[in-house]
Design a protein around this motif. Structure first.
Motif, PDB file in Angstrom:
ATOM      1  N   ALA A  42       9.140   9.293  47.736  1.00 36.65           N
ATOM      2  CA  ALA A  42       8.944  10.183  49.187  1.00 36.65           C
ATOM      3  C   ALA A  42       8.439   9.087  50.352  1.00 36.65           C
ATOM      4  CB  ALA A  42       7.605  10.901  48.878  1.00 36.65           C
ATOM      5  N   ASP A  43       7.832   8.000  49.989  1.00 29.60           N
ATOM      6  CA  ASP A  43       7.453   6.845  51.034  1.00 29.60           C
ATOM      7  C   ASP A  43       8.751   6.589  51.421  1.00 29.60           C
ATOM      8  OD1 ASP A  43       4.718   7.399  50.591  1.00 29.60           O
ATOM      9  OD2 ASP A  43       4.468   5.493  49.468  1.00 29.60           O
ATOM     10  N   ALA A  44       9.816   5.990  50.584  1.00 26.15           N
ATOM     11  CA  ALA A  44      11.109   5.469  51.091  1.00 26.15           C
ATOM     12  C   ALA A  44      11.790   6.563  51.795  1.00 26.15           C
ATOM     13  CB  ALA A  44      12.086   5.144  49.931  1.00 26.15           C
ATOM     14  N   ALA A  45      11.773   7.922  51.445  1.00 30.23           N
ATOM     15  CA  ALA A  45      12.421   8.809  52.300  1.00 30.23           C
ATOM     16  C   ALA A  45      11.871   8.963  53.701  1.00 30.23           C
ATOM     17  CB  ALA A  45      12.671  10.067  51.451  1.00 30.23           C
ATOM     18  N   TYR A  46      10.652   9.074  53.581  1.00 28.36           N
ATOM     19  CA  TYR A  46       9.857   9.263  54.938  1.00 28.36           C
ATOM     20  C   TYR A  46      10.202   8.185  55.826  1.00 28.36           C
ATOM     21  CZ  TYR A  46       7.125  13.319  53.460  1.00 28.36           C
ATOM     22  OH  TYR A  46       6.592  14.449  53.005  1.00 28.36           O
ATOM     23  N   GLU A  47      10.114   7.040  55.263  1.00 30.46           N
ATOM     24  CA  GLU A  47      10.530   5.745  56.136  1.00 30.46           C
ATOM     25  C   GLU A  47      11.781   5.704  56.810  1.00 30.46           C
ATOM     26  OE1 GLU A  47      10.376   0.874  56.048  1.00 30.46           O
ATOM     27  OE2 GLU A  47       9.354   1.987  54.629  1.00 30.46           O
ATOM     28  N   LEU A  48      12.721   6.083  55.854  1.00 38.13           N
ATOM     29  CA  LEU A  48      14.207   6.207  56.226  1.00 38.13           C
ATOM     30  C   LEU A  48      14.420   7.197  57.380  1.00 38.13           C
ATOM     31  CD1 LEU A  48      17.281   5.410  55.960  1.00 38.13           C
ATOM     32  CD2 LEU A  48      17.600   7.056  54.180  1.00 38.13           C
ATOM     33  N   VAL A  49      13.900   8.322  57.108  1.00 38.50           N
ATOM     34  CA  VAL A  49      13.742   9.669  58.305  1.00 38.50           C
ATOM     35  C   VAL A  49      13.312   8.942  59.544  1.00 38.50           C
ATOM     36  CG1 VAL A  49      12.728  11.767  58.981  1.00 38.50           C
ATOM     37  CG2 VAL A  49      13.628  11.492  56.791  1.00 38.50           C
ATOM     38  N   GLU A  50      12.107   8.081  59.715  1.00 38.65           N
ATOM     39  CA  GLU A  50      11.519   7.785  60.743  1.00 38.65           C
ATOM     40  C   GLU A  50      12.541   6.733  61.607  1.00 38.65           C
ATOM     41  OE1 GLU A  50       8.405   4.349  61.897  1.00 38.65           O
ATOM     42  OE2 GLU A  50       7.755   5.564  60.183  1.00 38.65           O
ATOM     43  N   TYR A  51      13.514   6.038  60.801  1.00 37.62           N
ATOM     44  CA  TYR A  51      14.492   5.194  61.466  1.00 37.62           C
ATOM     45  C   TYR A  51      15.542   5.984  61.916  1.00 37.62           C
ATOM     46  CZ  TYR A  51      11.798   1.464  59.202  1.00 37.62           C
ATOM     47  OH  TYR A  51      10.886   0.506  58.795  1.00 37.62           O
ATOM     48  N   LEU A  52      16.020   6.699  61.070  1.00 36.60           N
ATOM     49  CA  LEU A  52      17.304   7.772  61.523  1.00 36.60           C
ATOM     50  C   LEU A  52      16.880   8.525  62.715  1.00 36.60           C
ATOM     51  CD1 LEU A  52      18.627   8.651  57.993  1.00 36.60           C
ATOM     52  CD2 LEU A  52      19.269   6.740  59.494  1.00 36.60           C
ATOM     53  N   ASN A  53      15.766   9.042  62.914  1.00 33.32           N
ATOM     54  CA  ASN A  53      15.128   9.847  64.166  1.00 33.32           C
ATOM     55  C   ASN A  53      15.242   9.063  65.533  1.00 33.32           C
ATOM     56  OD1 ASN A  53      15.279  12.344  63.142  1.00 33.32           O
ATOM     57  ND2 ASN A  53      13.219  12.011  62.491  1.00 33.32           N
ATOM     58  N   SER A  54      15.228   7.544  65.335  1.00 33.79           N
ATOM     59  CA  SER A  54      15.109   6.675  66.576  1.00 33.79           C
ATOM     60  C   SER A  54      16.417   6.991  67.456  1.00 33.79           C
ATOM     61  CB  SER A  54      15.212   5.309  66.191  1.00 33.79           C
ATOM     62  OG  SER A  54      15.437   4.543  67.289  1.00 33.79           O
ATOM     63  N   PRO A  55      16.194   7.185  68.528  1.00 37.94           N
ATOM     64  CA  PRO A  55      17.180   7.361  69.629  1.00 37.94           C
ATOM     65  C   PRO A  55      18.305   5.999  69.668  1.00 37.94           C
ATOM     66  CG  PRO A  55      15.063   7.159  70.782  1.00 37.94           C
ATOM     67  CD  PRO A  55      14.736   7.171  69.383  1.00 37.94           C
ATOM     68  N   ILE A  56      17.517   4.894  69.181  1.00 39.34           N
ATOM     69  CA  ILE A  56      18.224   3.749  69.233  1.00 39.34           C
ATOM     70  C   ILE A  56      19.542   3.922  68.275  1.00 39.34           C
ATOM     71  CG2 ILE A  56      17.920   1.314  68.677  1.00 39.34           C
ATOM     72  CD1 ILE A  56      15.174   1.442  69.732  1.00 39.34           C
ATOM     73  N   ILE A  57      19.143   4.467  67.209  1.00 41.61           N
ATOM     74  CA  ILE A  57      20.347   4.621  66.263  1.00 41.61           C
ATOM     75  C   ILE A  57      21.446   5.378  66.928  1.00 41.61           C
ATOM     76  CG2 ILE A  57      20.955   5.909  64.023  1.00 41.61           C
ATOM     77  CD1 ILE A  57      19.342   3.424  63.648  1.00 41.61           C
ATOM     78  N   ASP A  58      21.016   6.659  67.477  1.00 42.03           N
ATOM     79  CA  ASP A  58      22.007   7.705  68.229  1.00 42.03           C
ATOM     80  C   ASP A  58      22.951   6.671  69.305  1.00 42.03           C
ATOM     81  OD1 ASP A  58      21.098   9.609  66.550  1.00 42.03           O
ATOM     82  OD2 ASP A  58      19.756  10.161  68.266  1.00 42.03           O
ATOM     83  N   ARG A  59      22.080   5.943  69.874  1.00 40.24           N
ATOM     84  CA  ARG A  59      22.920   5.026  70.877  1.00 40.24           C
ATOM     85  C   ARG A  59      23.936   4.107  70.519  1.00 40.24           C
ATOM     86  NH1 ARG A  59      17.770   5.402  73.734  1.00 40.24           N
ATOM     87  NH2 ARG A  59      17.255   3.147  72.750  1.00 40.24           N
TER      88      ARG A  59
END
Length: 139
Positions: A42-59
């Motif tokens: 769960a900790d790993a998944a939550y951390e990954l979600v946090e990064y993937l939600n970054s607008p920097i990833i989208d840009r």
């Protein structure tokens, strides 16, 4: 990138829901080792979600769709590329850009020790493939 936003939202929402299920199940599991494993995942998944939600990833992904030069630069060291763009990530995350069909991969690894002192490692990963969109696993 026609359905990028919807595809990403579906993937991230499913990953977050899975993390919540794991996290909710951890304290109620009667086996301590299973409880620790659920919590680490769960900790790993939550951390990954946090990064993937970054607008920097989208840009970055939008840029990679239009610029082979930027993809080549980022493929050398995606962590540095994303950091230079403002996304700091923990040592638990691994970033990769494969510049052939191109694919951005990310994975978060959590290591914990159980009650007997044995170390266990849990990795949760996701990727964006330029041809198929968001999915689990690595590139």
């Amino acid at each position: 990138m026609g359905n990028y936003a919807a595809n990403k939202r579906n993937f991230v929402d499913a990953l977050a829901a899975w993390a919540t299920e794991l996290n909710d199940g951890a304290p109620t599991n009667t086996r301590p080792a299973a409880s620790q494993t659920l919590k680490a995942a769960a900790d790993a998944a939550y951390e990954l979600v946090e990064y993937l939600n970054s607008p920097i990833i989208d840009r970055a992904i939008e840029t990679f769709h239009t610029s082979a030069a930027e993809r080549a630069l980022a493929a050398k060291n995606l962590r540095k590329y994303l950091s230079d763009a403002g996304l700091e990530s923990s040592d638990r995350v691994k970033w990769e850009l494969h510049d052939d069909n191109w694919c951005v991969g990310s994975q978060v690894t959590v290591t914990y020790q159980d009650d007997s002192g044995d170390a266990h490692t849990i990795t949760v990963s996701g990727h964006y493939d330029s041809e198929t969109g968001w999915g689990t696993g690595v590139c």
